[in-house]
Design a protein around this motif. Structure first.
Motif: not given
Length: 368
Positions: A339-368
């Motif tokens: 981040n903050h560099e001309p070589t900044e990048r993000v893999t499709q895998y990481a981008l998509e994984a964070m969506l899955d994690i975010g969706l699961t986080l809603l379930e875990e936050a409801a019961t934590a």
């Protein structure tokens, strides 16, 4: 909640690329905010915009608990147009400049999370907050009226390291401004009558703490300016800007005291005056591993094969602001790189994984 479908992943990537193309350096987020507001209203959400430019939207939950999910709209100055391209499975800027994955990877994820929840519902109430001017001092989050939030705890997704890292400690940050006032004189005829503010400031700069002080503490001289564009005048004025950061507030104060001592020593050495202004820009925090916010985040990561790693960071985020307001807020690494560099990048895998994690986080936050 079920993992993202292939259609959702494709839309996530499109959303991300569209956001990156909209330049939004700090203070110039309006076009990006308007785009996001249209997206959220298009899926049936009400959106509030405050005077600072922050956006707030709410999702109803099936349970009583509400959590905060936050990302920032601004980037560091781009210095080049952003043309997102896929290179070996990763998003990069085709031009020589930042991509804007910091923090638009998180913004895109939250938009797609909201799209799913608007159709299928959410296990927990969600307050979606998109802040401005994070990169220049967390100004949007600081200006936001935290009293309107109902969230018990929250998350930002603003740490550019591997997925799995969970920030449980962040620093207190002090800013130091010093203005040296000497006496001008003709440098070739009567230099002994002058008092060089630049030399006084340089003496101070050479003696103040710099760089990595210890594993928890850093200091940096970020700006040094003085004199006029002429060599025949003993410079009357010079200005320094510095900062101190530490996860340990007592260490931050000790290093700050060392910088102030060096500034006054420099002024005395150069027979100059110095005005020093210090401000605590960010309040640091430490979180208990047993807190519901940390427990939920770690459970969501484990559910998708990531072993959580608790870390302390030298970087501040909007989480610092919400912690200071009494809302525990965990900063979750989102897999972006450079981040903050001309070589900044993000893999499709990481981008998509964070969506899955975010969706699961809603379930875990409801019961934590």
């Amino acid at each position: 909640m079920r993992p993202a479908s292939e259609a959702e992943k494709a839309r996530l990537n499109d959303t991300f690329a569209d956001l990156c193309r909209i330049l939004s350096p700090s203070g110039e987020e309006a076009a990006c905010a308007e785009h996001i507001e249209r997206e959220l209203r298009g899926i049936g959400l009400g959106v509030e915009r405050d005077e600072a430019g922050n956006l707030l939207a709410r999702l109803r939950g099936r349970g009583e608990r509400t959590i905060l999910l936050c990302a920032h709209l601004d980037t560091v100055p781009p210095h080049a147009p952003v043309d997102p391209v896929l290179v070996d499975g990763a998003w990069e800027n085709a031009n020589d400049g930042i991509l804007g994955a910091d923090n638009k990877a998180a913004v895109a994820m939250l938009i797609e999370l909201a799209r799913r929840c608007s159709v299928e519902g959410s296990p927990v109430g969600v307050e979606l907050l998109f802040t401005v001017q994070e990169e220049i001092g967390l100004l949007g989050a600081q200006a936001f009226d935290k009293s309107q939030l109902k969230a018990e705890f929250g998350y930002v997704f603003d740490h550019a390291t591997a997925i799995g890292e969970v920030v449980t400690a962040a620093p207190t940050l002090y800013r130091v401004e010093a203005e040296f006032l000497g006496k001008s004189a003709h440098a070739g005829i009567r230099p002994e009558a002058g008092h060089s503010a630049i030399l006084a400031a340089a003496h101070a700069a050479a003696r103040m703490p710099h760089g990595r002080i210890d594993p928890e503490t850093t200091a940096n001289l970020g700006y040094f300016h003085g004199g006029v564009e002429s060599t025949n005048v003993v410079p009357e004025r010079a200005r320094l800007l510095a900062e101190v950061r530490s996860v340990d507030p007592e260490k931050a104060e000790a290093v700050l005291a060392g910088i102030i001592d060096a500034l006054h020593d420099g002024a005395s050495h150069g027979a100059c005056d110095v005005d020093v202004i210090t401000s605590k820009q960010v309040l640091g925090y430490r979180q208990k591993p047993s807190s519901p916010a940390v427990v939920a985040a770690e459970a969501a990561l484990r559910a998708h094969g990531y072993e959580p790693k608790r870390i302390a960071t030298g970087g501040a985020s909007d989480a610092n602001v919400f912690e200071a307001a009494g809302i525990q807020c965990v900063n979750v690494a989102n897999g972006t790189e450079h981040n903050h560099e001309p070589t900044e990048r993000v893999t499709q895998y990481a981008l998509e994984a964070m969506l899955d994690i975010g969706l699961t986080l809603l379930e875990e936050a409801a019961t934590a």
